[in-house]
Design a protein around this motif. Structure first.
Motif, short mmCIF file in Angstrom:
data_model
loop_
_atom_site.label_atom_id
_atom_site.label_comp_id
_atom_site.label_asym_id
_atom_site.label_seq_id
_atom_site.Cartn_x
_atom_site.Cartn_y
_atom_site.Cartn_z
N ARG A 75 0.81 -1.22 0.00
CA ARG A 75 0.00 0.00 0.00
C ARG A 75 0.85 1.27 0.00
O ARG A 75 0.34 2.35 -0.30
N ASN A 78 1.49 2.71 -3.91
CA ASN A 78 0.61 3.73 -4.51
C ASN A 78 0.08 4.70 -3.47
O ASN A 78 -0.91 5.37 -3.68
N MET A 80 -1.58 4.45 -0.79
CA MET A 80 -2.93 4.29 -0.25
C MET A 80 -2.92 4.52 1.26
O MET A 80 -3.95 4.80 1.85
N ASP A 82 -1.80 6.95 2.70
CA ASP A 82 -2.02 8.36 2.97
C ASP A 82 -3.36 8.60 3.68
O ASP A 82 -3.53 9.59 4.37
N LEU A 83 -4.28 7.69 3.42
CA LEU A 83 -5.62 7.85 4.02
C LEU A 83 -5.61 7.63 5.52
O LEU A 83 -6.53 8.02 6.21
N VAL A 84 -4.55 6.94 6.00
CA VAL A 84 -4.55 6.52 7.41
C VAL A 84 -3.95 7.62 8.27
O VAL A 84 -3.05 8.35 7.84
N ASP A 85 -4.50 7.71 9.49
CA ASP A 85 -4.01 8.72 10.45
C ASP A 85 -2.58 8.42 10.89
O ASP A 85 -2.21 7.27 11.07
N ILE A 108 -2.35 11.77 -7.35
CA ILE A 108 -3.37 11.28 -8.28
C ILE A 108 -2.73 10.67 -9.52
O ILE A 108 -3.08 9.57 -9.96
N ARG A 111 -1.17 7.37 -8.73
CA ARG A 111 -2.13 6.25 -8.65
C ARG A 111 -2.64 5.86 -10.03
O ARG A 111 -3.11 4.74 -10.22
N LYS A 112 -2.60 6.80 -10.98
CA LYS A 112 -3.01 6.42 -12.33
C LYS A 112 -2.00 5.45 -12.94
O LYS A 112 -2.35 4.61 -13.77
N MET A 116 -4.57 -1.12 -8.70
CA MET A 116 -4.57 -1.93 -7.49
C MET A 116 -5.80 -2.81 -7.45
O MET A 116 -6.90 -2.38 -7.79
N PHE A 118 -7.87 -5.27 -4.78
CA PHE A 118 -7.95 -5.45 -3.32
C PHE A 118 -8.33 -6.88 -2.95
O PHE A 118 -8.85 -7.64 -3.77
N LYS B 491 -9.07 16.02 7.98
CA LYS B 491 -8.24 15.02 8.67
C LYS B 491 -9.07 14.34 9.75
O LYS B 491 -9.77 15.01 10.50
N PRO B 492 -8.99 13.03 9.83
CA PRO B 492 -9.83 12.32 10.79
C PRO B 492 -9.64 12.78 12.23
O PRO B 492 -10.60 12.78 13.00
N GLU B 493 -8.44 13.24 12.59
CA GLU B 493 -8.23 13.72 13.96
C GLU B 493 -9.17 14.88 14.26
O GLU B 493 -9.75 14.96 15.34
N ARG B 655 -14.09 3.87 -1.35
CA ARG B 655 -13.17 4.99 -1.41
C ARG B 655 -11.81 4.54 -1.95
O ARG B 655 -11.26 5.14 -2.86
N LEU B 659 -9.97 5.83 -5.27
CA LEU B 659 -8.68 6.54 -5.14
C LEU B 659 -7.58 5.79 -5.87
O LEU B 659 -6.73 6.38 -6.53
N ALA B 660 -7.60 4.45 -5.76
CA ALA B 660 -6.57 3.65 -6.40
C ALA B 660 -6.65 3.78 -7.91
O ALA B 660 -5.68 3.51 -8.61
N LEU B 661 -7.80 4.16 -8.42
CA LEU B 661 -7.93 4.33 -9.87
C LEU B 661 -7.53 5.73 -10.31
O LEU B 661 -7.74 6.12 -11.46
N GLY B 662 -7.00 6.51 -9.36
CA GLY B 662 -6.51 7.83 -9.74
C GLY B 662 -7.57 8.91 -9.66
O GLY B 662 -7.42 9.97 -10.24
N ALA B 663 -8.68 8.63 -8.95
CA ALA B 663 -9.68 9.68 -8.77
C ALA B 663 -9.20 10.61 -7.68
O ALA B 663 -8.58 10.17 -6.70
#
Lengths: 278, 774
Positions: A75, A78, A80, A82-85, A108, A111-112, A116, A118, B491-493, B655, B659-663
């Motif tokens: 992860r 690419n 991914m 980044d989404l995690v805190d 972006i 990732r293009k 990926m 899952f 940010k989730p925090e 999500r 995102l993995a598709l580059g959105a």
């Protein structure tokens, strides 16, 4: 315009190349390269000083017991995570020679380049057609004919075309588990990436569906660099060219798949691939 | 076999390690039932509320019941008119010999009952009175002689309680001297007399020797001598016969003695106005023009002396009222109701009696009688009688009907009709109320005695929707965008901080918000409406512009704006924009809302004046706009919390996949998150809507509570919920207002129940959709 159709038309050339150079020396051996890579989830360090070069247009399998950091590593490629805190990393991750974490790199576009797949298939609540073209649509491709073409070629590449060609407009949720997973692969291919990451793509599938996906992986490596995380030793042995064994966040051994399974250098690797723990 | 294995089915005792503790089982069972009872209890409570409300409003939609009470023999008493006391227990009968005859019908079998007795009003002896009339509204009898004179006997009823148990009604009579009116030898057909304080007026229709009907008016003035009672002095006499064509058949005076209304034999109605010391014919109308019969058969006032009930030869019935004309601002006569169907007797009304208590009247002919209610045009009761009616009377308290039949029997009926003014039309129909220019939806529940209650729910429903719509206009964009940003971009925090804060905001008592709205924001905003407009206008533009600039910066600069922390840059910018907009308001006002002061010719910027001039609507201090802002604040947390939840709960795999598709985050949010969470967002809006509909305190404090129906955002309104709170102290238990408030409550309940049900169904659907992918 780097059109997926163009690339697919080039596919025979690539095959040609492959046959010409069976040892694949033309391709970059450090296509994806981790250099002294450490990774933290908050206070917890997950990866310890990983040095790993993943070669272009080969299948690299990441194996190891649960919690060894192999999915995290995948992860990272690419971004991914980044989404995690509270994530943090040290060291370098180079993709085709460029640092993935360089502040000037658009995540972006990164990732293009990197598709990926899952563990659990995750088609959108849209039609089969719309699922496949999603990546193209968000990239701004609008022309109907080129989208249609991309759908057909991607679905053919994912060996799904014959099964779904008559119901492209139906919801993707109507497909079986294996079909959904192949749809997700088709979706990734449609973007015409350079790398495909697979995070235990067959763990939720039955043996027949697994077989189909494995055949597919075998096909796809002619065009794409594939990194696959798997728990299934046999699968790793069947599909991959290189295998990296991780244990407790450390890269224990990395070599040709045959060597890892037949004649591992490390005792831990041997114990794991022989099924003594894991 | 049985002797070898007597109990083949008996199981071996279970080893103790497999046994479940008794208390565990008991507790489990108990909780099972307790939860069931709780669940059923909630449903039962909801049904109970619904049933209770319905039960409370049922009487509003029922008609009157009329029951026979008793028959009393009046012997050979000669009766020419009939009246009754305010407590409906002492009917009186006017005789042509100049006496008033009373019949105490209360507790007839008791020894203290006076039974039948006669009173002499003190009219000259030996004079016959061929014309008599009794007005039940003014408690006065008019006696007319054969030689052109008349006297008015005022009856004053007093109630006493001689034995502390039952009421005894005593009548006191005051008699005027005989006044001269019209011809010396004419035969009186009609006499009406109105005492409006200093202005007194008598009008009479007389038949002269040739049989020609003529109409005369006499004005009186009141002189106050130094010592003693005021003396009524006959002033001037007018003949009104030449003011119109045809002969006068019917005549009535309005309560303020300003108008004489005359109905002629050629079916015309004339409004004669008393002005400049004489009379002019202000208006001529033909009430039954083009009907099967154009002849007026009866003409009577309704309680209040403002509305006439007219019938024609075939029993068609109409109401004409006096109201201010829209064009000339003069008072005119106009048709306000047509009663359907016509009288089933197929003839004009032969008897008529109204009650001063409300707008009900008793009407009929022969042996058929009907109670109608003027406001709602409804027939409250109708029925055949076993006798032929000679005189009829509707009790002053609308509690009894008394008839004198052709055999001189007094027939007494009880009327039970606690809510005569109600019904579907009263609550939901457009009604032309007395004194109003046109049919309207109005709510005005109380006033003086002659008052006609106006009970329309429509202005209240309108007010509720208006308040809700304004609140939603403010709340929905803010709450949904906030939820969208918080769940998808923040940010989730920080998100974890925002949610509890929003929930605390939700728990702020709305009375505090209402208080702030009414006392702080209302004066502030009403002075700076252009500033508020400017803020609403400039904020989105500024934010989009700022975003566009940010997006086009080279990545070297853009990298300083960390994803999830954009608000750090946006928030100060937005505050600055709002501040500037607020400060620029007066300038904006001076440029765009220019009005000229008609007195000085000075041109100034004033939104309030400009708005009133442009739209004809006023700008009030407490208005829907202010309410919208504050009620918006009250419902933002509700909408935000539910919408945020539904967007955050979209499975992470959706999500990741996008995102993995580059959105981009925006593309992911719009194309994947929004469609998936749409049902939840809809339900959030619906629940916010439901909350706004039921909200009371803010509306009560900040709307002015004026039940008017305009779309003007700068006007007040009254909502169903606030109406209940406002009117509650006035509502006597079981009364019409009380039940009407229950009707409002039921509407409110049904409305919120419906909205919340829809919202809940949508949420359930959303949950199923999430389940399908998990």
């Amino acid at each position: 315009m780097n059109d997926s159709t163009e690339t697919l038309q080039q596919a025979p050339d690539i095959k040609q190349k492959e046959t010409d150079n069976p040892d694949k020396t033309d391709f970059r051996q450090d296509y994806i390269s981790f250099r002294n890579y450490n990774f933290f989830y908050g206070p917890t360090q997950v990866l310890f000083d990983v040095n790993l070069d993943i070669p272009e247009r080969q299948v690299t399998a990441l194996i190891g017991p649960s919690g060894c950091g192999k999915s995290t590593l995948l992860r990272n490629i690419n971004r991914m995570n980044d989404l995690v805190d509270g994530i943090r990393h040290e060291g370098e991750l180079l993709i085709d020679g460029t640092s993935a974490y360089d502040p000037t790199v658009e995540v972006i576009s990164l990732r293009k380049r990197i598709g990926m797949v899952f563990q659990k298939s995750n088609p959108f609540a849209k039609s089969i057609y719309e699922n496949v073209v999603y990546g193209l649509r968000v990239a701004g491709r609008k022309k109907k004919s080129s989208l249609d073409e991309a759908v057909e070629t991607s679905l053919r590449r994912a060996a799904l075309w014959d099964e779904v060609k008559d119901r492209l407009g139906e919801s993707a949720f109507g497909l079986s588990g294996g079909q959904m997973q192949r749809l997700c692969i088709a979706r990734a291919i449609a973007n015409n990436p350079e790398i495909i990451l697979m995070d235990e793509p067959c763990s939720a599938l039955d043996p027949v569906a697994t077989g189909k996906i494995e055949d597919l992986i075998h096909d796809l490596k002619k065009e794409y660099t594939i990194v696959i995380v798997t728990h299934n030793m046999q699968q790793a042995a069947r599909v991959s060219d290189q295998t990296a064994f991780f244990y407790l966040g450390k890269l224990i051994e990395y070599d040709e798949t045959e060597k890892i399974f037949m004649n591992p250098a490390q005792k831990q690797t041997e114990d794991y691939v022989r099924g003594r723990f894991g | 076999m049985s002797h070898t294995n007597p109990e083949p089915n008996k199981a071996k005792p279970l080893p103790s390690r497999f046994q479940v503790g008794k208390s565990t089982l008991y507790f489990d069972n108990f909780m099972n039932y307790a939860i069931k009872i709780g669940g059923i209890g909630v449903i039962a409570a909801i049904c109970g509320i619904f049933i209770f409300l319905t039960y409370q409003i049922m009487p509003l939609f029922r008609g009157a019941t009329v029951e026979f009470e008793q028959t009393l023999d009046l012997g050979n008493l000669e009766i020419s008119a009939m009246g009754i006391d305010p407590w409906s227990q002492l009917p009186l009968f006017v005789s042509p010999d100049g006496t008033l005859n009373f019949y105490d019908i209360q507790d007839l079998d008791k020894e203290y009952n006076r039974g039948f007795f006669q009173m002499d009003p003190g009219l000259p002896d030996g004079v016959e009175f061929p014309f008599t009339r009794y007005s039940n509204h003014e408690d006065s009898a008019i006696f007319g002689t054969a030689d052109g004179r008349f006297a008015v006997v005022q009856v004053e009823f007093e109630s006493t309680h001689p034995d502390y148990r039952s009421r005894e009604v005593v009548a006191n009579l005051t008699t005027t001297p005989l006044f001269r009116i019209g011809l010396d030898d004419g035969e009186f057909e009609q006499i009406d007399y109105v005492d409006a304080g200093r202005n007194k007026l008598a009008v009479a229709i007389q038949r002269d020797q040739e049989g020609q009907r003529r109409i005369f008016a006499v004005t009186f003035s009141q002189n106050q001598p130094l010592i003693g009672d005021p003396v009524t002095v006959r002033d001037r006499e007018f003949e009104l016969s030449d003011l119109f064509e045809g002969e006068a058949r019917f005549m009535r005076l309005t309560g303020d003695s300003d108008f004489v209304i005359v109905g002629t034999d050629i079916g015309e109605l004339h409004l004669l106005a008393r002005e400049r010391g004489g009379f002019t014919n202000r208006q001529t109308i033909q009430p039954f023009a083009g009907r099967q019969s154009e002849t007026i058969r009866s003409m009577n006032f309704l309680s209040g002396r403002l509305s006439l009930i007219l019938t024609n030869e075939v029993g068609e019935m109409m109401m004409y009222s006096i109201f201010h004309s829209e064009e000339s601002d003069e008072r005119i006569l106009g048709r306000t109701k047509e009663f359907q169907p016509a009288l089933p007797t197929g003839q004009g009304a032969e008897f008529y009696s109204h009650t001063p208590r409300n707008k009900a009247f008793l009407v009929g002919g022969g042996n058929y009688a009907q109670i109608r209610y003027a406001t709602t045009e409804a027939i409250r009761w109708g029925g055949d009688l076993d006798f032929t009616v000679e005189h009829a009377l509707l009790g002053r308290r609308y509690d009894r009907i008394m008839f004198v039949d052709t055999e001189n029997q007094l027939q007494i009926f009880t009327v039970r009709d606690p809510h005569p003014e109600t019904g579907w039309k009263a609550y939901f129909g457009k009604i032309h109320y007395e004194g109003r220019t046109e049919p309207e939806y109005m709510w005005q529940s109380d006033g003086d005695d002659d008052f006609e209650p106006k009970l329309s729910m429509v202005p209240l429903i309108w007010g509720t929707l208006k308040g809700t719509v304004f609140a939603m206009l403010i709340a929905v964009p803010i709450a949904l965008l906030a939820a969208f940003y918080t769940s998808q971009f923040l940010k989730p925090e920080i998100r974890r901080l925002i949610k509890p804060v929003m929930e605390i905001m939700e728990s702020v008592p709305t009375v505090v918000l209402g208080f702030l709205a009414a006392l702080w924001l209302a004066p502030l905003i009403s002075a700076r409406i252009p500033s508020v407009f400017l803020i609403i206008l400039s904020l989105p533009i500024a934010v989009i512009a700022f975003g566009a600039i940010l997006a086009n910066l080279p990545i070297q600069f853009r990298k300083w704006v960390k994803p999830g922390y954009e608000f750090l840059y946006f928030a100060p910018f937005m505050m600055l924009t709002a501040y500037f907009a607020w400060q620029m308001g007066p300038l904006f006002e001076a440029i765009f809302f220019r009005v000229e002061n008609p007195e000085t010719g000075e041109v100034v910027g004033s939104f309030a004046v400009w708005w009133t001039e442009t739209t004809d609507y006023p700008v009030r201090l407490r208005n829907a706009f202010v309410v919208g802002i504050f009620m918006g604040f009250a419902i933002i947390p509700t909408i935000f919390t539910i919408a945020e939840d539904s967007m955050t709960n979209v499975p992470q795999s959706f999500r990741s996949g996008a995102l993995a598709l580059g959105a981009s985050r925006w593309q992911t949010a719009i194309s994947v998150i929004l469609p998936t969470a749409a049902a939840g967002i809809f339900s959030a809006v619906m629940i916010g809507f439901g909350r706004a509909v039921g909200e009371t305190m803010i509306l009560l404090m900040a709307t002015g509570n004026t039940p008017i129906m305009t779309a003007n955002p700068f006007d007040g309104m009254r909502t169903l919920a606030a109406n209940i709170a406002v009117e509650l102290p006035e509502a006597a238990q079981g009364g019409t207002l009380y039940r009407s408030l229950f009707l409002g409550a039921l509407l409110l309940f049904a409305f919120t129940f419906f909205i919340n049900t829809v919202a809940e169904v949508m949420r359930q659907k959303l949950r199923d959709r999430y389940k399908a992918v998990e």
